[in-house]
Design an enzyme around this catalytic site. Structure first.
Site, PDB file in Angstrom:
ATOM      1  N   CYS A  59       0.865  -1.167   0.000  1.00  0.00           N
ATOM      2  CA  CYS A  59       0.000   0.000   0.000  1.00  0.00           C
ATOM      3  C   CYS A  59       0.906   1.221   0.000  1.00  0.00           C
ATOM      4  CB  CYS A  59      -0.891   0.035   1.237  1.00  0.00           C
ATOM      5  SG  CYS A  59      -2.056  -1.337   1.340  1.00  0.00           S
ATOM      6  N   CYS A  87      12.393  -4.877   3.509  1.00  0.00           N
ATOM      7  CA  CYS A  87      11.914  -5.801   2.480  1.00  0.00           C
ATOM      8  C   CYS A  87      12.763  -5.680   1.218  1.00  0.00           C
ATOM      9  CB  CYS A  87      10.455  -5.478   2.156  1.00  0.00           C
ATOM     10  SG  CYS A  87       9.831  -6.355   0.722  1.00  0.00           S
ATOM     11  N   SER A 115      10.975  -3.119 -14.176  1.00  0.00           N
ATOM     12  CA  SER A 115      12.042  -3.223 -13.175  1.00  0.00           C
ATOM     13  C   SER A 115      13.318  -3.763 -13.787  1.00  0.00           C
ATOM     14  CB  SER A 115      11.615  -4.141 -12.025  1.00  0.00           C
ATOM     15  OG  SER A 115      10.374  -3.747 -11.546  1.00  0.00           O
ATOM     16  N   CYS A 131       5.637 -14.749   1.605  1.00  0.00           N
ATOM     17  CA  CYS A 131       5.879 -13.550   2.415  1.00  0.00           C
ATOM     18  C   CYS A 131       4.730 -13.351   3.392  1.00  0.00           C
ATOM     19  CB  CYS A 131       5.993 -12.330   1.511  1.00  0.00           C
ATOM     20  SG  CYS A 131       6.134 -10.784   2.426  1.00  0.00           S
ATOM     21  N   CYS A 166      11.796 -14.528   1.889  1.00  0.00           N
ATOM     22  CA  CYS A 166      11.191 -15.216   0.744  1.00  0.00           C
ATOM     23  C   CYS A 166      12.221 -16.042  -0.019  1.00  0.00           C
ATOM     24  CB  CYS A 166      10.456 -14.239  -0.173  1.00  0.00           C
ATOM     25  SG  CYS A 166      11.446 -12.861  -0.759  1.00  0.00           S
TER      26      CYS A 166
END
Lengths: 472, 472, 472, 472
Positions: C2, C247, C294, C393, C445
């Protein structure tokens, strides 16, 4: 069926036209539109749907902003239209007012009526290179205008002479507003004043809402011209009056009861029709009730003529219109009930006179009467405020083809059986004439007698095309 | 004012609830919503606006698809609500049916009425950690339920005992549909059957549209429980009947005339009120006319009692609602005319009895009467189908504060002068009692006499908050 | 995933929050919302959809008008949120900022992250009478706050101590704006200044658009409090830093390349990852190309490290998003091509290194590679800018369940065969650590090593629920 | 600038046309439309806005339902159009495909280009009674067609001979699909096959998305006719090739990089332009960066030619488009940043070569360069992938009037000062010719040399009207 409105010399011309159309909404729910001029250019806004959907506040603001004030007096001039598809179907291109560059002049046009010789005109125009956009007869008038080579006012007269049928027209250019009615006067168009503005409308209820004072009708065969610069109104005749042919159905069903139509208040006309009907076909019963809305003043007149009590047997739902859900099988009266809920406590075990304004296909009448019977009515007597409709209309009322008119297929006695009535009576043609004026009224849908020119044209009357719109 | 509808055991429960709400639309146009269960989960769809705007076909399909059928019989169960903001304003969070996880059970709740002790309940709940989302009293009921620790049915009873005021409630869980009415029976709620389905609605006009058969009212102080598995309906009493207090205004103004309200057809009640009014305050005049719609059956009754002719003086515009344009200064009757156009030809030079159902602030009455006078009425006699309203309502009718009630500030004689009337008469309290039943009716807005518990609660009656919604 | 934005002391707080959310749109397209205060009340506007759909000009005007200026300085204060459903699904009730009366104070709350112990908290709250509206974990925080009985700031600390998982929070009351980040710092939240206003945002690209100057990150375990009256910012620690767990996926995939994340420019981080990848797994080929977006800076870094030329093999369609039409059977690459059209003339007959940021399910990689092969690529070498993802995750990235992670099911060699590659290499864990900082980064992860508290909590890690939203 | 798409003999012709237009969306965002035929009638759906807004699923379904299948093979045939207003402004009447009854045949027409002699044609048509609805030049073609009296195919040739300017056209009737390109070939139009269907599109990226195989270009002066009954394609020449005049700007800026334009892949052309630019005007710097999007392959080519590193200095916002909020005064780079956010960490203290595709007004270049300077660039060298634009375009690119072209007012040296650059170089005309083909390319915007016929026509070239649309 359509509604027209126009106004000159008013800073709020666009807003007032919006209100006028709102008052005329019953004359057409399929599309709405406004055209306006600042004496330089002409702009339109229109679309499919109700006045309240198509002409929203921001639409009017945008329309107004597209017309910067040119004159000292800050005046705009505008015309508007609400449409009930009679000919031409629902295509967007048929939404009015239509707009085009006619020669090098921008022209907006709004039309109420039906051109009987449209097919012939269309064929000729297309064969000689005209590009037609829509399927409605109104567009033909613009093309005919563009092919005349003279003074614009004269051109209008010349074009009007080529049109066979019913038409009331408003035409707006940067310099003039024109209003005309065909030689027989099938459709109403009235003139009023509001301050220094001239106002035109199909029905006087529009004048009431905007605060205008009704002056007179535009006469059959009259072309009214308003010079937008000088504010001067002039009038000329482009045709002899061919013998008045005012549409009876406007008075019986279509016009709003609070309108003055051809100098008669519609509510009073309907009361008089009901009163006459009461005199003609009294019956013993517990009370009189109407099928709303046109039937209500007729029922009042009938009650007064016969001395029978008056009751509301049906309650009209004010929110009707947009429910999409189909009835379940056990509920065959659903469609009627959505609009008109009957009051069982009123109906059960009673002898009832039901007043309806007219019977066209007979399907609605049958469902309504079955519903009353199901709720326990002891006797049902149907009284209809107009004679049996046996012939299609070529002048703008979207009646079905001949074969679908129930009174074409059944006489009164058979129809009484078919509707399972204890008695049935229609208003007599004589009675109708007594109320509406025998000589002035088009009663062709009852009698099949069209006017001379049209009878000729219709020597071999065209198969009535399946059209959309008002299903009487 | 709000409308409730519920149905069990029907594959088309959602569609039928949509229709039921459509029939109850007059009880609330501010929001609409449906909650349904497949006996496993409960889903809702709701929003601001009319039933036709909020509950469109694709909304219902989506709602239905979110509830895959769990049982063999393919049954769904559902409740619905239309809302007129009485308390809590227009916030989205107040749209009903409300939904919450109560303990670990999903619960939907629909409420018609007004909780008088809401402020105290709200303060206590918030002080002890409850999170309130909206401002409406209905939400409090869910919080109170969540804090009880017992059998769900018992919990409902315990919570109902804490509520002071008027309430009819529908509560839907995956296993049960509950319906209850406060001990005084202020607001109507009736039970019907449709095939094997149970149906509940605020007014019987909703039964008519969906084809259900009315069985009886849910009684004051009664909790009706329908077991969704077994289809079994059981009933228990959670309170003594406190002396019936049926809202007089439902009969006078609010309910649809085709509804049966507490076993009386509303149209007949209004006719009887008009008849009684005619007996009480006859006057010499040319005719009687109504201010539509509630006044119409009253005018019929008045005409029949007095022998005066009946006329339609106003024509109601069926398209009213969404015109944004403000009147120009020269047109002060614009607002009335938008909704009710008077027929000048009927009114000019006539002595007229005008029937209205009630007078609250007096502003509408004044404009309407001024308009009739402007159109040339020779005499104007106002007859009102209910007594003068002098006190605010605490039970769900959104009357204004005491000081804004014109009959609080003026007696009949002063009001006659203020309205420039030739004569003015209200229905007597005695007359009202004769028609509605003296002992069964809440007449607190006329008399200021609330029931005992409330009078205590209102010993120091709260200043009526300014709320939005129905402006009587 | 978010995005959060907040600003204090600004007459244009609402407009600036709108812009900030617009810059953070990539962090959540499912819903958007703003809450604002005039130091008296708190109002919110939010809805499903993009910022440009939900927060239109008139919505902002309405929101602003609902907050009449209370102070001399004409200041408003506001927070905003864009949402990617990670937990809680798409229900309207989950749209943020959430609003509630907490005790008697209006509170708005915006949350980025994922509460791992949500189920336990939810069960306990419901069992003790709390009414939960939505299904998202964010609502629980409000309920926990409402049940504390102390100073509001202390209450926030006490509640934060009960939450296990990843959370960055903004909390707005009429008197304060609070910002806090969990003790591990999973999700970014930065502080900036704009004139005299304090600004908070998930990423610094939002500061750029509104013209604010980035000051620093909100630290893990830090509670920043801004007093809206005095404009004073104070800071306290509510938890020890638990060992940083930033993260890795924010840097690899999620954040915008022009953002500064934890003091590193994301574009540079990705370039460095690509450069490292080039050093680790060079290969002979004609050129390097990226899977946008990306992958683009990674491909640049790879090209620079290896000396291979760089080409654009895919062109991204800027209008992607809303085509509803399904591919015809003969066109299995339709879905990819809608978004990324390959340039055949570039690809045919070439030996190509393809750079992608990560491989999750493997389905997208497979289609993309098949498409390149179909267009005639001679050799295909896939290089992935992150290690194989083998574990789900629990901290806010919506990865699939373990069994759907392709690197859980296949080692690199098997995956190379499955994808029909000439060679395949992932970035090494060591290489990732070298670029991102070995000690500061959550790599659970890739490694399955969660932090201590969570590993305990997850001793028996919950079956990852099927959630909607970002499908990596 | 506009985009055309057409397909024959396909049950999914309408859906595929939708996809084709979606792929061509970059050629026009102002309006979109589809016309289709079932070999009996022709129906259109079109409107203002993006393909995804105008051509929603239900619109396509309605369109398809209006065309009941007539032939055994269940084939439909359709054309589509996206529009960038070059001439004629934004009026609804100009939305394409245009539709009209030409003689008695329904005809739909889609046009890409610009008719230079439109004013003269318009005047003559209006003077002879043609009704013109819109203001766009496309409508004139329909009117000219309607006035020819011969075989339809011949008529098209005769009309094409009367048109001066650039035009690629698709014309759909119930029996044929016609495609033609003017004698100079200004605008691209290619032919492809998809199964048994013929496909036509402005750019080959549309073929890729629908899975069609590109066959060839429609040649300048060629009229391709597809017989819808027999599926036979035939070709005839209506004009000598006048010397090719392919628009250079299609290759430089307008077309999608993944399209094959006149047999050249646009991405490769742009790379080659950048490479040539690097050869011509190398400069010492830390790195090369592009102004996205057209500049990206040019920057790649430049980097490869010069050996300089390549970096992303700007990040493009994928959600750009609909933010209404105006920048606050302190934020003059807002408009740029909304679309392109620069990465400060990349730029600060660096010597940078910036590659842009072209400089038209110079305002965008100035803002972009100022922004880079503000972020601390040490040196700025602008390299432009096309020569200076000194002359307006009369062939469909909406360049401004002569006086607003900055290279008309300043030579390179002055422009370098104006843009505060350390150095500035444009691609040479020679270099452009080397890449695009000297003889085949229209370079009139650089050189002022139009083709012979047009130079004659433009002996006194018309003052370029202020038009809306693409602002280069």
């Amino acid at each position: 069926m359509c509604g027209l409105f126009g106004i000159t010399h008013n800073e709020q011309a666009i807003e007032i036209t919006h209100l006028g159309l709102f008052a005329l909404q019953h004359r057409g729910q399929e599309s709405a539109g406004i055209a306006a001029t600042n004496e330089k250019s002409v702009t339109t806004h229109s679309g499919s749907g109700l006045v309240s959907d198509v002409l929203k506040e921001n639409n009017l603001i945008t329309l107004k902003q597209s017309l910067p004030i040119q004159n000292e007096n800050r005046h705009l001039h505008s015309i508007g239209h609400v449409r009930y598809a009679t000919a031409g179907g629902r295509h967007e291109e048929n939404i009015q007012p239509l707009f085009a560059q006619v020669k090098h002049t921008p022209v907006a046009l709004a039309h109420n009526g039906n051109i009987v010789n449209a097919d012939a005109l269309r064929f000729e125009l297309q064969s000689t290179g005209a590009l037609l956009r829509g399927t409605a007869d109104t567009e033909l008038i613009l093309h005919l205008l563009a092919r005349e080579n003279g003074d614009f006012e004269k051109n209008i007269e010349r074009v009007a002479a080529k049109l066979v049928g019913a038409f009331s027209l408003l035409i707006l250019t940067p310099t003039h507003l024109y209003a005309l009615v065909d030689a027989y006067g099938y459709r109403p168009l009235s003139l009023a004043s509001l301050g220094t503005s001239w106002v035109l409308a199909s029905e006087s209820c529009a004048f009431d809402l905007v605060g205008a004072k009704r002056l007179r009708d535009v006469e059959p065969g009259e072309l009214v011209t308003i010079d937008l610069k000088t504010n001067q109104l002039s009038s000329r005749r482009f045709a002899e009056i061919g013998g008045l042919k005012r549409c009876a159905f406007e008075s019986i069903y279509f016009a709003r009861p609070d309108s003055k139509l051809w100098s008669q208040t519609v509510e009073h006309t309907r009361f008089a029709l009901g009163y006459q009907l009461g005199k003609e076909s009294k019956v013993d019963a517990d009370f009189v009730m109407a099928v709303p809305d046109s039937g209500v003043p007729m029922a009042m007149g009938f009650a007064e003529a016969t001395g029978l009590p008056l009751r509301q047997g049906f309650i009209r739902n004010h929110y009707v219109g947009r429910t999409f859900i189909e009835p379940t099988s056990e509920n065959r009266f659903f469609r009627v009930r959505l609009k008109l809920n009957p009051i069982e406590a009123t109906i059960r075990n009673k002898k009832i006179v039901v007043i309806d304004d007219s019977v066209v296909r007979g399907t609605t009448a049958r469902t309504v009467l079955d519903l009353l019977r199901e709720l326990g009515a002891k006797q049902l007597h149907l009284r209809v405020g107009s004679p049996p409709i046996k012939f299609p209309c070529y002048f703008g009322i979207d009646t079905p083809q001949k074969k679908d008119l129930i009174s074409q297929r059944m006489n009164v006695s058979k129809l009484q059986d078919y509707l399972k009535l204890d008695s049935l009576a229609f208003l007599s043609e004589h009675g109708l004439g007594a109320v509406l004026g025998k000589l002035d009224t088009c009663t062709s849908c009852f009698t099949g007698r069209y006017n001379d020119a049209l009878s000729q044209q219709l020597g071999n009357p065209p198969q009535k095309a399946q059209t959309e719109g008002l299903q009487l």
